[in-house]
Scaffold this motif. Structure first.
Motif, PDB file in Angstrom:
ATOM      1  N   MET A 139      37.676 -15.120 -70.161  1.00 53.39           N
ATOM      2  CA  MET A 139      38.126 -15.176 -71.713  1.00 53.39           C
ATOM      3  C   MET A 139      37.777 -13.596 -72.145  1.00 53.39           C
ATOM      4  O   MET A 139      36.556 -13.244 -72.023  1.00 53.39           O
ATOM      5  N   THR A 140      38.428 -12.997 -72.803  1.00 47.41           N
ATOM      6  CA  THR A 140      38.362 -11.690 -73.436  1.00 47.41           C
ATOM      7  C   THR A 140      37.467 -11.642 -74.556  1.00 47.41           C
ATOM      8  O   THR A 140      37.831 -12.543 -75.526  1.00 47.41           O
ATOM      9  N   ARG A 141      36.540 -11.076 -74.808  1.00 48.17           N
ATOM     10  CA  ARG A 141      35.645 -11.154 -76.220  1.00 48.17           C
ATOM     11  C   ARG A 141      36.362 -10.268 -77.212  1.00 48.17           C
ATOM     12  O   ARG A 141      36.675  -9.091 -76.906  1.00 48.17           O
ATOM     13  N   ARG A 142      36.642 -10.879 -78.272  1.00 53.08           N
ATOM     14  CA  ARG A 142      37.167  -9.927 -79.397  1.00 53.08           C
ATOM     15  C   ARG A 142      36.308  -9.182 -79.934  1.00 53.08           C
ATOM     16  O   ARG A 142      35.059  -9.340 -80.354  1.00 53.08           O
ATOM     17  N   ARG A 143      36.800  -7.816 -80.262  1.00 53.92           N
ATOM     18  CA  ARG A 143      35.842  -6.891 -80.658  1.00 53.92           C
ATOM     19  C   ARG A 143      36.167  -6.771 -82.313  1.00 53.92           C
ATOM     20  O   ARG A 143      37.103  -7.122 -83.057  1.00 53.92           O
ATOM     21  N   ASN A 144      35.057  -6.713 -82.984  1.00 54.67           N
ATOM     22  CA  ASN A 144      34.996  -6.393 -84.404  1.00 54.67           C
ATOM     23  C   ASN A 144      35.586  -5.077 -84.774  1.00 54.67           C
ATOM     24  O   ASN A 144      35.446  -4.114 -83.963  1.00 54.67           O
ATOM     25  N   PHE A 145      36.353  -5.071 -85.630  1.00 51.73           N
ATOM     26  CA  PHE A 145      37.362  -3.644 -86.109  1.00 51.73           C
ATOM     27  C   PHE A 145      37.259  -3.617 -87.406  1.00 51.73           C
ATOM     28  O   PHE A 145      37.710  -4.444 -88.343  1.00 51.73           O
ATOM     29  N   ASN A 146      36.780  -2.472 -87.823  1.00 47.68           N
ATOM     30  CA  ASN A 146      36.709  -2.154 -89.396  1.00 47.68           C
ATOM     31  C   ASN A 146      37.596  -0.914 -89.626  1.00 47.68           C
ATOM     32  O   ASN A 146      37.636   0.008 -89.143  1.00 47.68           O
ATOM     33  N   PRO A 147      39.128  -1.317 -90.364  1.00 48.61           N
ATOM     34  CA  PRO A 147      39.996  -0.510 -90.369  1.00 48.61           C
ATOM     35  C   PRO A 147      39.717   0.577 -91.306  1.00 48.61           C
ATOM     36  O   PRO A 147      40.613   1.685 -91.373  1.00 48.61           O
ATOM     37  N   ASP A 148      38.667   0.751 -91.952  1.00 49.27           N
ATOM     38  CA  ASP A 148      38.193   2.017 -92.819  1.00 49.27           C
ATOM     39  C   ASP A 148      37.617   2.985 -92.133  1.00 49.27           C
ATOM     40  O   ASP A 148      37.133   3.953 -92.629  1.00 49.27           O
ATOM     41  N   SER A 149      37.191   2.786 -90.844  1.00 49.55           N
ATOM     42  CA  SER A 149      36.192   3.577 -89.925  1.00 49.55           C
ATOM     43  C   SER A 149      37.000   4.406 -89.017  1.00 49.55           C
ATOM     44  O   SER A 149      37.863   4.140 -88.713  1.00 49.55           O
ATOM     45  N   TYR A 150      36.330   5.642 -88.411  1.00 49.96           N
ATOM     46  CA  TYR A 150      36.868   6.233 -87.527  1.00 49.96           C
ATOM     47  C   TYR A 150      36.056   5.646 -86.081  1.00 49.96           C
ATOM     48  O   TYR A 150      34.841   5.136 -86.145  1.00 49.96           O
ATOM     49  N   TYR A 151      36.631   5.848 -85.021  1.00 48.52           N
ATOM     50  CA  TYR A 151      36.012   5.223 -83.741  1.00 48.52           C
ATOM     51  C   TYR A 151      35.814   6.219 -82.693  1.00 48.52           C
ATOM     52  O   TYR A 151      37.068   6.892 -82.460  1.00 48.52           O
ATOM     53  N   HIS A 152      34.671   6.451 -81.900  1.00 44.26           N
ATOM     54  CA  HIS A 152      34.597   7.188 -80.890  1.00 44.26           C
ATOM     55  C   HIS A 152      35.150   6.723 -79.565  1.00 44.26           C
ATOM     56  O   HIS A 152      34.445   5.520 -79.317  1.00 44.26           O
ATOM     57  N   VAL A 153      36.279   6.990 -79.135  1.00 43.60           N
ATOM     58  CA  VAL A 153      36.769   6.121 -77.971  1.00 43.60           C
ATOM     59  C   VAL A 153      36.714   7.110 -76.594  1.00 43.60           C
ATOM     60  O   VAL A 153      37.075   8.171 -76.630  1.00 43.60           O
ATOM     61  N   ILE A 154      36.048   6.286 -75.451  1.00 44.30           N
ATOM     62  CA  ILE A 154      35.967   7.009 -74.363  1.00 44.30           C
ATOM     63  C   ILE A 154      36.882   6.133 -73.218  1.00 44.30           C
ATOM     64  O   ILE A 154      36.720   4.885 -73.252  1.00 44.30           O
ATOM     65  N   MET A 155      37.802   6.828 -72.579  1.00 35.99           N
ATOM     66  CA  MET A 155      38.523   6.051 -71.349  1.00 35.99           C
ATOM     67  C   MET A 155      38.281   6.912 -70.244  1.00 35.99           C
ATOM     68  O   MET A 155      38.509   7.968 -70.003  1.00 35.99           O
ATOM     69  N   ARG A 156      38.035   5.999 -69.338  1.00 28.16           N
ATOM     70  CA  ARG A 156      37.845   6.875 -67.932  1.00 28.16           C
ATOM     71  C   ARG A 156      38.646   6.241 -66.573  1.00 28.16           C
ATOM     72  O   ARG A 156      38.951   5.085 -66.949  1.00 28.16           O
TER      73      ARG A 156
END
Length: 201
Positions: free
Chosen positions: A1-18
């Motif tokens: 089962m995939t864990r749902r992430r909390n998401f704040n629509p008013d924030s920026y996110y540092h995303v890293i994809m490898r």
């Protein structure tokens, strides 16, 4: 089962994809253009704002805020589009990414400065710098801050970071660039030093 992430629509996110097993999946100019095209295509349908990005040969960083849709949806569409392109161009079978993307909320003005600077400094933070000058690294948003006459992609907002500059810096993109060049940054999520061959320029 995939864990749902909390998401704040008013924030920026540092995303890293490898790349899977940290393999290089962005080696050529065409690879880099295809990745950029993936962001452009998704942005047309699911708008978002990026303050900083840097594409390296085996991973990429972005500082992103979705405008309407979830971060998960946007990243899924971008990564799926690039993966399909990569598989078609190289006849690759199987996944190209290492697990799911990493994302960390950046909730403060100072955090935006630190993370964006960290992202922009990636090409010179390696054990052997990929370029002598950050403005010469073509797969990053830094050159668009360095030269404001360059036409930026529609998802890049160059008007925010300069307004966050602390004294004695001026609130200009030129001052922001000097800030990036002057201060070596550390972020919690990436403590290792990448050992990379430079992508094709």
């Amino acid at each position: 089962m995939t864990r749902r992430r909390n998401f704040n629509p008013d924030s920026y996110y540092h995303v890293i994809m490898r790349g899977n097993n940290r393999q290089s999946i962005f080696n050529t100019k065409e690879d880099m253009l295809e990745l950029k095209r993936a962001f452009l295509h998704v942005h047309q349908h699911y708008p978002f704002t990026i303050l900083a990005w840097c594409f390296m040969s085996n991973h990429y960083h972005i500082l992103i805020k979705p405008e309407q849709d979830s971060l998960s949806k946007i990243m899924s569409l971008v990564n799926r589009r690039y993966s399909h392109s990569y598989s078609k161009r190289y006849g690759h079978l199987g996944r190209i990414y290492q697990k799911r993307y990493f994302a960390k909320e950046v909730a403060s003005p100072y955090g935006l400065l630190v993370v964006s600077s960290y992202i922009h400094r990636n090409p010179i933070q390696t054990s052997t710098p990929m370029v002598k000058r950050l403005a010469h690294y073509p797969y990053s948003s830094f050159p668009y801050y360095w030269n404001e006459d360059r036409q930026a992609p529609p998802f890049l907002d160059r008007s925010i970071l300069s307004t966050l500059m602390p004294e004695p810096f001026a609130q200009t993109n030129a001052a922001y660039c000097l800030y990036c060049l002057k201060y070596k940054q550390q972020v919690d999520e990436d403590k290792h030093v990448e050992e990379l061959a430079p992508p094709e320029m």
